[in-house]
Scaffold this motif. Sequence first.
Motif, PDB file in Angstrom:
ATOM      1  N   MET B 107       0.063  17.274 -35.063  1.00  0.00           N
ATOM      2  CA  MET B 107      -0.347  16.422 -36.183  1.00  0.00           C
ATOM      3  C   MET B 107       0.790  15.518 -36.669  1.00  0.00           C
ATOM      4  SD  MET B 107      -3.533  17.091 -36.874  1.00  0.00           S
ATOM      5  CE  MET B 107      -3.979  16.903 -38.595  1.00  0.00           C
ATOM      6  N   THR B 108       2.027  15.855 -36.346  1.00  0.00           N
ATOM      7  CA  THR B 108       3.128  14.995 -36.784  1.00  0.00           C
ATOM      8  C   THR B 108       3.136  13.689 -36.007  1.00  0.00           C
ATOM      9  OG1 THR B 108       4.650  15.980 -35.192  1.00  0.00           O
ATOM     10  CG2 THR B 108       4.602  16.954 -37.413  1.00  0.00           C
ATOM     11  N   ARG B 109       2.492  13.650 -34.849  1.00  0.00           N
ATOM     12  CA  ARG B 109       2.494  12.427 -34.042  1.00  0.00           C
ATOM     13  C   ARG B 109       1.226  11.597 -34.257  1.00  0.00           C
ATOM     14  NH1 ARG B 109       6.520  12.038 -30.116  1.00  0.00           N
ATOM     15  NH2 ARG B 109       8.236  13.305 -30.889  1.00  0.00           N
ATOM     16  N   PHE B 110       0.093  12.144 -33.898  1.00  0.00           N
ATOM     17  CA  PHE B 110      -1.153  11.379 -34.020  1.00  0.00           C
ATOM     18  C   PHE B 110      -2.214  12.227 -34.708  1.00  0.00           C
ATOM     19  CE2 PHE B 110       0.646  10.292 -29.734  1.00  0.00           C
ATOM     20  CZ  PHE B 110       1.343   9.174 -30.178  1.00  0.00           C
ATOM     21  N   ARG B 111      -2.958  11.580 -35.597  1.00  0.00           N
ATOM     22  CA  ARG B 111      -4.022  12.266 -36.309  1.00  0.00           C
ATOM     23  C   ARG B 111      -5.375  11.651 -35.958  1.00  0.00           C
ATOM     24  NH1 ARG B 111      -2.617  14.779 -41.383  1.00  0.00           N
ATOM     25  NH2 ARG B 111      -0.384  15.161 -41.396  1.00  0.00           N
ATOM     26  N   VAL B 112      -6.424  12.335 -36.357  1.00  0.00           N
ATOM     27  CA  VAL B 112      -7.775  11.819 -36.131  1.00  0.00           C
ATOM     28  C   VAL B 112      -7.894  10.438 -36.780  1.00  0.00           C
ATOM     29  CG1 VAL B 112     -10.210  12.156 -36.702  1.00  0.00           C
ATOM     30  CG2 VAL B 112      -8.841  14.086 -35.897  1.00  0.00           C
ATOM     31  N   GLY B 113      -8.366   9.473 -36.008  1.00  0.00           N
ATOM     32  CA  GLY B 113      -8.526   8.112 -36.509  1.00  0.00           C
ATOM     33  C   GLY B 113      -7.447   7.171 -36.002  1.00  0.00           C
ATOM     34  N   ASP B 114      -6.323   7.719 -35.548  1.00  0.00           N
ATOM     35  CA  ASP B 114      -5.248   6.851 -35.056  1.00  0.00           C
ATOM     36  C   ASP B 114      -5.684   6.148 -33.773  1.00  0.00           C
ATOM     37  OD1 ASP B 114      -3.693   7.592 -37.145  1.00  0.00           O
ATOM     38  OD2 ASP B 114      -2.262   8.796 -35.990  1.00  0.00           O
ATOM     39  N   LEU B 115      -5.264   4.901 -33.625  1.00  0.00           N
ATOM     40  CA  LEU B 115      -5.547   4.151 -32.399  1.00  0.00           C
ATOM     41  C   LEU B 115      -4.327   4.202 -31.487  1.00  0.00           C
ATOM     42  CD1 LEU B 115      -7.396   0.859 -33.390  1.00  0.00           C
ATOM     43  CD2 LEU B 115      -8.356   3.008 -32.548  1.00  0.00           C
ATOM     44  N   LEU B 116      -4.570   4.380 -30.210  1.00  0.00           N
ATOM     45  CA  LEU B 116      -3.495   4.444 -29.221  1.00  0.00           C
ATOM     46  C   LEU B 116      -3.730   3.390 -28.152  1.00  0.00           C
ATOM     47  CD1 LEU B 116      -3.555   8.303 -28.537  1.00  0.00           C
ATOM     48  CD2 LEU B 116      -2.089   7.098 -30.161  1.00  0.00           C
ATOM     49  N   LEU B 117      -2.671   2.691 -27.783  1.00  0.00           N
ATOM     50  CA  LEU B 117      -2.732   1.903 -26.554  1.00  0.00           C
ATOM     51  C   LEU B 117      -2.216   2.835 -25.472  1.00  0.00           C
ATOM     52  CD1 LEU B 117      -3.346  -0.848 -25.234  1.00  0.00           C
ATOM     53  CD2 LEU B 117      -0.941  -1.430 -25.544  1.00  0.00           C
ATOM     54  N   ALA B 118      -3.073   3.138 -24.501  1.00  0.00           N
ATOM     55  CA  ALA B 118      -2.726   4.170 -23.517  1.00  0.00           C
ATOM     56  C   ALA B 118      -3.082   3.701 -22.124  1.00  0.00           C
ATOM     57  CB  ALA B 118      -3.472   5.465 -23.844  1.00  0.00           C
ATOM     58  N   LYS B 119      -2.505   4.368 -21.157  1.00  0.00           N
ATOM     59  CA  LYS B 119      -2.814   4.091 -19.762  1.00  0.00           C
ATOM     60  C   LYS B 119      -3.599   5.279 -19.216  1.00  0.00           C
ATOM     61  CE  LYS B 119       0.092   4.465 -16.319  1.00  0.00           C
ATOM     62  NZ  LYS B 119       1.306   4.347 -15.519  1.00  0.00           N
ATOM     63  N   ILE B 120      -4.570   4.995 -18.365  1.00  0.00           N
ATOM     64  CA  ILE B 120      -5.272   6.109 -17.719  1.00  0.00           C
ATOM     65  C   ILE B 120      -4.402   6.585 -16.566  1.00  0.00           C
ATOM     66  CG2 ILE B 120      -7.354   6.807 -16.500  1.00  0.00           C
ATOM     67  CD1 ILE B 120      -8.878   5.258 -18.486  1.00  0.00           C
ATOM     68  N   GLU B 121      -3.876   7.776 -16.732  1.00  0.00           N
ATOM     69  CA  GLU B 121      -2.910   8.326 -15.781  1.00  0.00           C
ATOM     70  C   GLU B 121      -3.649   8.831 -14.540  1.00  0.00           C
ATOM     71  OE1 GLU B 121       0.229   8.185 -16.675  1.00  0.00           O
ATOM     72  OE2 GLU B 121       1.108   9.215 -14.949  1.00  0.00           O
ATOM     73  N   ALA B 122      -4.725   9.541 -14.778  1.00  0.00           N
ATOM     74  CA  ALA B 122      -5.467  10.113 -13.652  1.00  0.00           C
ATOM     75  C   ALA B 122      -6.922  10.237 -14.036  1.00  0.00           C
ATOM     76  CB  ALA B 122      -4.901  11.485 -13.302  1.00  0.00           C
ATOM     77  N   PHE B 123      -7.783   9.960 -13.070  1.00  0.00           N
ATOM     78  CA  PHE B 123      -9.211  10.153 -13.307  1.00  0.00           C
ATOM     79  C   PHE B 123      -9.908  10.239 -11.967  1.00  0.00           C
ATOM     80  CE2 PHE B 123     -13.522   8.293 -13.875  1.00  0.00           C
ATOM     81  CZ  PHE B 123     -14.041   9.377 -14.535  1.00  0.00           C
ATOM     82  N   ASP B 124     -10.591  11.323 -11.718  1.00  0.00           N
ATOM     83  CA  ASP B 124     -11.262  11.452 -10.425  1.00  0.00           C
ATOM     84  C   ASP B 124     -12.701  11.931 -10.560  1.00  0.00           C
ATOM     85  OD1 ASP B 124     -11.101  14.067 -11.045  1.00  0.00           O
ATOM     86  OD2 ASP B 124      -9.745  14.638  -9.421  1.00  0.00           O
ATOM     87  N   ARG B 125     -13.262  11.856 -11.738  1.00  0.00           N
ATOM     88  CA  ARG B 125     -14.678  12.183 -11.955  1.00  0.00           C
ATOM     89  C   ARG B 125     -14.992  13.664 -11.855  1.00  0.00           C
ATOM     90  NH1 ARG B 125     -18.988   7.560 -10.375  1.00  0.00           N
ATOM     91  NH2 ARG B 125     -17.921   5.878 -11.431  1.00  0.00           N
ATOM     92  N   LYS B 127     -12.862  15.742 -13.585  1.00  0.00           N
ATOM     93  CA  LYS B 127     -12.448  16.138 -14.929  1.00  0.00           C
ATOM     94  C   LYS B 127     -12.241  14.887 -15.786  1.00  0.00           C
ATOM     95  CE  LYS B 127      -7.543  16.754 -13.681  1.00  0.00           C
ATOM     96  NZ  LYS B 127      -7.560  16.435 -12.253  1.00  0.00           N
ATOM     97  N   ASP B 128     -12.112  15.095 -17.092  1.00  0.00           N
ATOM     98  CA  ASP B 128     -12.005  13.965 -18.004  1.00  0.00           C
ATOM     99  C   ASP B 128     -10.728  13.168 -17.736  1.00  0.00           C
ATOM    100  OD1 ASP B 128     -14.376  14.604 -19.119  1.00  0.00           O
ATOM    101  OD2 ASP B 128     -13.564  15.587 -20.890  1.00  0.00           O
ATOM    102  N   PRO B 129     -10.766  11.866 -18.018  1.00  0.00           N
ATOM    103  CA  PRO B 129      -9.587  11.038 -17.747  1.00  0.00           C
ATOM    104  C   PRO B 129      -8.378  11.474 -18.568  1.00  0.00           C
ATOM    105  CG  PRO B 129     -11.256   9.811 -18.960  1.00  0.00           C
ATOM    106  CD  PRO B 129     -11.885  11.093 -18.559  1.00  0.00           C
ATOM    107  N   GLN B 130      -7.227  11.474 -17.904  1.00  0.00           N
ATOM    108  CA  GLN B 130      -6.005  11.866 -18.577  1.00  0.00           C
ATOM    109  C   GLN B 130      -5.265  10.596 -19.016  1.00  0.00           C
ATOM    110  OE1 GLN B 130      -2.976  14.113 -16.286  1.00  0.00           O
ATOM    111  NE2 GLN B 130      -3.684  15.799 -17.570  1.00  0.00           N
ATOM    112  N   LEU B 131      -4.813  10.601 -20.262  1.00  0.00           N
ATOM    113  CA  LEU B 131      -4.124   9.428 -20.802  1.00  0.00           C
ATOM    114  C   LEU B 131      -2.627   9.670 -20.835  1.00  0.00           C
ATOM    115  CD1 LEU B 131      -6.378   8.751 -23.932  1.00  0.00           C
ATOM    116  CD2 LEU B 131      -6.600   7.764 -21.644  1.00  0.00           C
ATOM    117  N   SER B 132      -1.867   8.574 -20.775  1.00  0.00           N
ATOM    118  CA  SER B 132      -0.440   8.694 -21.026  1.00  0.00           C
ATOM    119  C   SER B 132      -0.021   7.524 -21.896  1.00  0.00           C
ATOM    120  CB  SER B 132       0.334   8.733 -19.703  1.00  0.00           C
ATOM    121  OG  SER B 132       1.044   7.534 -19.519  1.00  0.00           O
ATOM    122  N   ILE B 133       1.066   7.725 -22.658  1.00  0.00           N
ATOM    123  CA  ILE B 133       1.572   6.622 -23.492  1.00  0.00           C
ATOM    124  C   ILE B 133       3.006   6.289 -23.101  1.00  0.00           C
ATOM    125  CG2 ILE B 133       0.030   6.969 -25.446  1.00  0.00           C
ATOM    126  CD1 ILE B 133       2.375   8.502 -26.799  1.00  0.00           C
TER     127      ILE B 133
END
Lengths: 254, 236, 270
Positions: B107-125, B127-133
Amino acid sequence: MTEEKRRLIDENGIRTDGRRWDELRPLKIEVGVVKNADGSALIEWGKNKIIAAVYGPKEMHPKHLELADRAFLKCRYHMAPFSVEERKNPAPSRREIEISKVIREALQPALFLEDYPRTAIQVYVEVLQSDGGSRVAGVTASALALADAGINMRDLVVGCAVGKVDGKVVLDLNDIEDKEGSGDMPFTFMPNLNQVTLLQMDGLFTLDEFKQAVELGKAGGMKVYQAQREALLKRYFDGAAPDSSAPAAEMMEA
Amino acid sequence: MVDIIRKQVIPGDVIVTGDYRPGSFVQRRGNDMVALRVGLAEVAQNGVKVIPLSGAYMPRAEDMVVGKVVNVTGYGWEADINSCFVGYLPGQFVFGRDFSPATHDLMTRFRVGDLLLAKIEAFDRTKDPQLSIRGPGLGKIPQGEIVRISPMKVPRLIGRKGYMINMIADLTACNVKVGQNGMIVVDGTPEGTEKAVAAINLVQEGAHMADLTARVQRLLGAPVTPEPAAEGDSGE
Amino acid sequence: MPKSFVVETIKRNQIVDALAKGKRLDGRGVNEYRKLEIKTHVIQKANGSAMVTLGDTQVLAGVKIDKGVPFPDTPDKGLLIVGAEVLPMAASYLEAGPPDESAIELARVVDRGVRESEMIDVSSLVIKEGKWVYSVFVDVNILNVDGNLFDATSYAVVAALLTAKMPRFVLDGDTVKDTGERLPLPVRKVPVSVTMATINGTLVLDPTEEEEAVMDARITLDTEDEGHICAGQKGEPGSFTPEQVLTAAEWSIAKGREIRQKIKEATAGG
């Protein structure tokens, strides 16, 4: 029915609402009517007023029902309490549950569900006012809502009911003909692929009458398909000319 | 220059008949090339494709997205990326390898409602897409005006090699963060922001129009100049 | 996963910052309504109907009038029942299912406003006391959600009732016969619901869905033609100061008057 059976087609071949045997009721379609939905359409067909709305592909709930290889297609056909002559209880009836199932199965052949594994595609059909043929009107509107939502589709799905009234096969039954006629056959198909996707019927048809009914349903459905096309093109291109002359650089790239 | 024929199509329409290579959103049926979506069909010498005008965002690895934190779990964040899949940002991508849910408070970093500019690190259908910042400019978006457009129109908003979006950003002096998922955040002066938002909405409404670049230039009060042509064909 | 609307932090800050200057993100003042449209006679099969569009919130109400059996404790009164369903098509986070507590609260609050204002003279909706009365069902479909369902639903219900035509029933021996005549409902008053929210200490009228996601608490007050407050409901976990409640009461009367006029214009001619 306590009254004596009235004639539904007069000596000049005119039906109770003034139509001939092969004519459609007035039809109006608009795409993009529910702001929050991914896709939607309103169809007004005879006295039918039906909204179809699509959400999806979206997360599947409950999670354990998600399918590894395709989307889970859900469909809910529901009638507003004020949509019929006598107030309808808002809880889903057996009739609505069955129609939800046949509508889902009417749409499914047109969809590339395999392109959306582990997701849900939800189709809502809400009958605000009901008249004869509400399920085929619902399928017709749903196909537009799915196209509006941008789901990959083999074809649209379109429908038209056919029935038997005073011993004659006629197109697109109205409410009175539906209730007092001697046969009803809701019918939907994919117009380009020429495949039937929904067929229900009651009443007695000879083989010849059955053949006539299928042909008439297809011919009527093709007219509905024209209205469907126009509504969808209007939503996306709204009279803008096709731009073959545009330089390639102006266009999008995937 | 190669002749390209364009057609407005809906699902089931035969775009063209003949021996072509079916591209995106096109299916071959015998000799017919059939559209699967509402959009603009392009027939070029080497193939046929449909540029769809509606549809949901399907995650792809390496895509930039704007995500909204909707849940903080013990091990990471779940973000709404305007898709059928929820993006997942694991705690160790933010706190590093020694991340432990016992010692680090997410919670010290990001809370519900925060917007992130992120990259999709991995996604292969599976499992859910993994994000990285990890990366320049990625992470929490502190401020700005949120604009939503159809994800299908994001390529048009970006334009060839970023021409359209850079033009909008330059002419309005705004910082514009564009997610492939159709979520956009514009940050600038109130007047600049208002103009940039109007330009983005114009792209959303007129993505299928031939003279879109000129329209945007006129809206922003800039001289009308053509977008530079691409080298080669317009294939993917 | 999100079962309700999550507002972005930066949007939340923008809403709060703007309100500190007395402004709202859509350009409205704190005590201004969104664009309100009322269309009547939209469902021919209903005895009365109204489609209400309040900003992007859209609801459809239909009235069905029939004969019915009175409740044992009110043998001399007709039945008037308001129901509301938030259709699952109305927002992306909704799922089909029986009405949840919010939908039931919505229907009951709207019902209370109509009932307590004595809008309809239910004592004249009796065919034979203790045996046959008129039953008036008002059902509302919420088609698209963008905040303030309470007011949109209430205006739709009131407009549908104002334009409803009821069959005239008479006793025919032991049964009830429809004379074929159609009459307006016995309307005495026009109740108007006014909903306000408090956001970071500021009272705002007619909250949008984004504002509702940020609000601390909500209050709905219904007034009738003479300016009496006839029903009320506070909702959501936050709280109001007594001064805010009094301001809310004043707004509900002043705004109620304006909206009553709009409803009357939209339903003029029955």
